[in-house]
Design a protein around this motif. Sequence first.
Motif, PDB file in Angstrom:
ATOM      1  N   ALA A 116      29.915  34.620  46.469  1.00  0.00           N
ATOM      2  CA  ALA A 116      30.484  35.258  45.135  1.00  0.00           C
ATOM      3  C   ALA A 116      29.770  36.264  44.791  1.00  0.00           C
ATOM      4  O   ALA A 116      30.314  37.410  44.359  1.00  0.00           O
ATOM      5  CB  ALA A 116      30.517  34.355  44.092  1.00  0.00           C
ATOM      6  N   ASN A 117      28.607  36.285  44.747  1.00  0.00           N
ATOM      7  CA  ASN A 117      27.562  37.536  44.253  1.00  0.00           C
ATOM      8  C   ASN A 117      27.709  38.660  45.098  1.00  0.00           C
ATOM      9  O   ASN A 117      27.838  39.651  44.639  1.00  0.00           O
ATOM     10  CB  ASN A 117      26.225  37.075  44.469  1.00  0.00           C
ATOM     11  N   THR A 140      32.204  44.246  40.367  1.00  0.00           N
ATOM     12  CA  THR A 140      32.597  43.121  39.342  1.00  0.00           C
ATOM     13  C   THR A 140      31.410  42.149  39.123  1.00  0.00           C
ATOM     14  O   THR A 140      30.285  42.562  39.333  1.00  0.00           O
ATOM     15  CB  THR A 140      33.825  42.552  39.731  1.00  0.00           C
ATOM     16  N   SER A 141      31.639  41.064  39.114  1.00  0.00           N
ATOM     17  CA  SER A 141      30.843  39.911  38.963  1.00  0.00           C
ATOM     18  C   SER A 141      31.131  38.778  39.781  1.00  0.00           C
ATOM     19  O   SER A 141      32.306  38.728  39.881  1.00  0.00           O
ATOM     20  CB  SER A 141      30.608  39.601  37.447  1.00  0.00           C
ATOM     21  N   ASN A 142      30.137  37.835  39.860  1.00  0.00           N
ATOM     22  CA  ASN A 142      30.537  36.391  40.730  1.00  0.00           C
ATOM     23  C   ASN A 142      31.676  35.618  39.844  1.00  0.00           C
ATOM     24  O   ASN A 142      32.393  35.113  40.744  1.00  0.00           O
ATOM     25  CB  ASN A 142      29.422  35.646  41.036  1.00  0.00           C
ATOM     26  N   ALA A 143      31.637  35.935  38.474  1.00  0.00           N
ATOM     27  CA  ALA A 143      32.420  34.980  37.443  1.00  0.00           C
ATOM     28  C   ALA A 143      34.017  35.663  37.689  1.00  0.00           C
ATOM     29  O   ALA A 143      34.840  34.905  37.786  1.00  0.00           O
ATOM     30  CB  ALA A 143      31.871  34.922  36.117  1.00  0.00           C
ATOM     31  N   VAL A 193      35.260  34.532  41.043  1.00  0.00           N
ATOM     32  CA  VAL A 193      35.909  32.925  40.859  1.00  0.00           C
ATOM     33  C   VAL A 193      37.024  32.904  40.132  1.00  0.00           C
ATOM     34  O   VAL A 193      38.029  32.312  40.681  1.00  0.00           O
ATOM     35  CB  VAL A 193      34.676  32.401  40.422  1.00  0.00           C
ATOM     36  N   ARG A 194      37.312  33.683  39.124  1.00  0.00           N
ATOM     37  CA  ARG A 194      38.485  33.672  38.320  1.00  0.00           C
ATOM     38  C   ARG A 194      39.568  34.226  39.237  1.00  0.00           C
ATOM     39  O   ARG A 194      40.740  33.957  39.016  1.00  0.00           O
ATOM     40  CB  ARG A 194      38.048  34.610  37.141  1.00  0.00           C
ATOM     41  N   LEU A 215      44.753  33.560  42.238  1.00  0.00           N
ATOM     42  CA  LEU A 215      45.576  33.220  43.456  1.00  0.00           C
ATOM     43  C   LEU A 215      46.014  32.003  43.756  1.00  0.00           C
ATOM     44  O   LEU A 215      46.711  31.889  44.829  1.00  0.00           O
ATOM     45  CB  LEU A 215      44.726  33.981  44.432  1.00  0.00           C
ATOM     46  N   GLY A 216      45.613  31.045  43.206  1.00  0.00           N
ATOM     47  CA  GLY A 216      46.090  29.817  43.514  1.00  0.00           C
ATOM     48  C   GLY A 216      45.177  28.735  44.206  1.00  0.00           C
ATOM     49  O   GLY A 216      45.511  27.563  44.706  1.00  0.00           O
ATOM     50  N   PHE A 217      43.779  29.172  44.250  1.00  0.00           N
ATOM     51  CA  PHE A 217      42.835  28.501  44.933  1.00  0.00           C
ATOM     52  C   PHE A 217      41.938  27.778  43.994  1.00  0.00           C
ATOM     53  O   PHE A 217      41.632  28.197  42.744  1.00  0.00           O
ATOM     54  CB  PHE A 217      42.151  29.287  45.922  1.00  0.00           C
TER      55      PHE A 217
END
Length: 296
Positions: free
Chosen positions: A46-47, A55-58, A61-62, A67-69
């Motif tokens: 994610a990093n 962007t950022s890892n947050a 994830v968001r 996207l439904g995961f």
Amino acid sequence: MENTHSPIEQLRAMVRQLWDELSPAERAVCQYVVSNSPEQILFASANELGRATGTSNATVVRTVQRLGFDGLPALKRALAGEFTSAVAPDVRLQQRISHVGHDLSAIWSRVFDEARERIDQCRALWDADSFKRALELLVNASSTLVYGVGASEPAARHLALKLGRRGHRARTSSATGFTLADDLLALGHGEAVVIFQPGRRLKEITVVIDRARQVGAGVILISDELGGAFADRVDAVLNAPHTPTGITAEPLTGMIVADALLLAIDSLDENRSVEHSHQLTALREQLLSPPRPGDR
């Protein structure tokens, strides 16, 4: 009608559908994900995706959740299916090594990044009702059979060992084929069965569950992808996301789920756990003490 689109095509369709609702940062993540090869996303943390998209890892994830995961590991698993079926294991290993490179610091960070992603997703997928049902089965069971094959065997052995140290009778099985029949023959009413199986739907899993249902034993399934397939045939499903990359150990989250169950058992039956811990310590001290005269 059966969906014949590949995972990446389905992902692109989802991005198109949600595009107008996405923020600029989320669009940047989506563009990167659908524009790169599945293996490129598969081996990225994610990093790394955050840095690559500005962007950022947050945010990564968001966006994946939009996207439904359930999280980044879930997206990777969706993309990994086609990749792993088309690419030989030795080639996948070579690609993983190539992607990680030779920077020891980066290698160290990569393992911890993936472990954290899996653990975070596992924590987020906690189902209080399922956890409570699993706990009640284990506490009240006359004995527990813990089943795990291949990479799942260490998690099964871990849970059975720790149950025994708390005064709960437990045994393990990693048998397949005809040899599994002997382990299932002794299964009886009032027992519990815990199955560790991340994703592959082995015939043995179905046979274990059917046998448990037949004799009146409760069943707990600790899995990643099989929960939906067996939800109506087991008593509790606990989510334990596995790895689509092989960078971290497959049983990692399963063992953490087991530890959560064990700690909950301690809290429900403190006296029993403490008493058996005392007995275990006493036995260890006897084994470590110098031999007495006449023992030899």
